[in-house]
Design a protein around this motif. Structure first.
Motif, PDB file in Angstrom:
ATOM      1  N   SER A  10      -6.982  -1.355  -6.285  1.00  0.00           N
ATOM      2  CA  SER A  10      -7.499  -0.516  -5.207  1.00  0.00           C
ATOM      3  C   SER A  10      -6.917  -0.977  -3.879  1.00  0.00           C
ATOM      4  N   HIS A  11      -7.132  -0.163  -2.883  1.00  0.00           N
ATOM      5  CA  HIS A  11      -6.737  -0.514  -1.515  1.00  0.00           C
ATOM      6  C   HIS A  11      -7.993  -1.054  -0.832  1.00  0.00           C
TER       7      HIS A  11
ATOM      8  N   LEU B 245     -10.695   1.770  -1.351  1.00  0.00           N
ATOM      9  CA  LEU B 245     -10.230   3.115  -1.677  1.00  0.00           C
ATOM     10  C   LEU B 245      -9.533   3.047  -3.022  1.00  0.00           C
ATOM     11  N   SER B 246     -10.060   3.782  -3.993  1.00  0.00           N
ATOM     12  CA  SER B 246      -9.484   3.819  -5.338  1.00  0.00           C
ATOM     13  C   SER B 246      -8.679   5.100  -5.491  1.00  0.00           C
ATOM     14  N   VAL B 247      -7.472   4.955  -6.012  1.00  0.00           N
ATOM     15  CA  VAL B 247      -6.584   6.097  -6.195  1.00  0.00           C
ATOM     16  C   VAL B 247      -6.019   6.033  -7.608  1.00  0.00           C
ATOM     17  N   ASP B 248      -6.116   7.162  -8.320  1.00  0.00           N
ATOM     18  CA  ASP B 248      -5.485   7.250  -9.641  1.00  0.00           C
ATOM     19  C   ASP B 248      -4.986   8.679  -9.839  1.00  0.00           C
TER      20      ASP B 248
ATOM     21  N   ALA C 283      -8.553  10.509  -5.367  1.00  0.00           N
ATOM     22  CA  ALA C 283      -8.925   9.342  -4.566  1.00  0.00           C
ATOM     23  C   ALA C 283     -10.423   9.339  -4.316  1.00  0.00           C
ATOM     24  N   GLU C 284     -10.979   8.124  -4.264  1.00  0.00           N
ATOM     25  CA  GLU C 284     -12.414   7.967  -4.017  1.00  0.00           C
ATOM     26  C   GLU C 284     -12.641   6.757  -3.119  1.00  0.00           C
TER      27      GLU C 284
ATOM     28  N   ALA D 211      -5.264   6.361   3.988  1.00  0.00           N
ATOM     29  CA  ALA D 211      -5.170   7.594   3.194  1.00  0.00           C
ATOM     30  C   ALA D 211      -3.939   8.403   3.601  1.00  0.00           C
TER      31      ALA D 211
ATOM     32  N   LEU E  90      -0.758   7.000   2.253  1.00  0.00           N
ATOM     33  CA  LEU E  90      -0.629   7.232   0.814  1.00  0.00           C
ATOM     34  C   LEU E  90      -0.471   8.716   0.475  1.00  0.00           C
TER      35      LEU E  90
ATOM     36  N   ILE F  20      -2.606  11.091   0.817  1.00  0.00           N
ATOM     37  CA  ILE F  20      -3.830  11.618   0.207  1.00  0.00           C
ATOM     38  C   ILE F  20      -4.329  12.754   1.091  1.00  0.00           C
TER      39      ILE F  20
ATOM     40  N   PHE G 155     -10.424  12.771  -0.207  1.00  0.00           N
ATOM     41  CA  PHE G 155     -11.024  11.814  -1.124  1.00  0.00           C
ATOM     42  C   PHE G 155     -12.503  12.126  -1.261  1.00  0.00           C
TER      43      PHE G 155
END
Length: 151
Positions: free
Chosen positions: A49-50, A66-69, A73-74, A101, A104, A106, A109
């Motif tokens: 995660s970030h 911040l989780s991104v997959d 993003a969440e 964000a 990245l 994004i 999120f």
């Protein structure tokens, strides 16, 4: 105040901060103990995660994760030390989160918000799009929010 990436040896301090921050809202001891695992920040999170923390004079004031997959993003965590609540630490972390964000690419999120934090997220421009079951107490519903990330 500086915002920086945490070191693996700081994850116990982040977990403690998350636990104290959640407890700020007056939850009872049984509730808090049930949430302990969800509030534990592991060194692996720093790899997947970030994660960034706010620090002043060597004291950790708050952090976000911040989780991104591939699904999106969440904002998995955003906690402020109770002694620093109301002192613009949350706002500084939020602004850094938005920069992260954008860097990245994004466009939005999601936030699975604690009910007590919903007002903060609304002030930051997030909107409630529904609710979701708690991962700790399935019969408890939590606000589901979305934040668009402007370029």
């Amino acid at each position: 105040m500086i915002i920086r990436s945490p070191r693996p040896e700081e994850t116990p301090a982040l977990s403690d901060l998350a636990f104290r921050s959640k407890g700020y809202w007056g939850y009872d001891d049984d509730f808090m103990e049930a949430c302990r695992q969800e509030l534990t920040i592991t060194p692996a999170f720093l790899q997947t995660s970030h994660v960034f923390l706010a620090e002043e004079a060597g004291n950790i004031l708050g952090f976000y994760r911040l989780s991104v997959d591939e699904t999106g993003a969440e904002l998995s965590d955003l906690f402020v030390d109770p002694a620093a609540i109301g002192k613009r630490v949350g706002k500084a972390l939020w602004n850094h989160l938005m920069d992260t964000a954008r860097s990245l690419s994004i466009d939005h999120f999601l936030i699975h918000s604690d009910p007590y934090a919903e007002g903060f997220y609304e002030k930051m421009g997030a909107v409630r799009i529904g609710d979701i079951p708690s991962t700790v107490f399935p019969d408890r519903r939590l606000p589901l929010m979305k934040k668009q990330v402007a370029p």
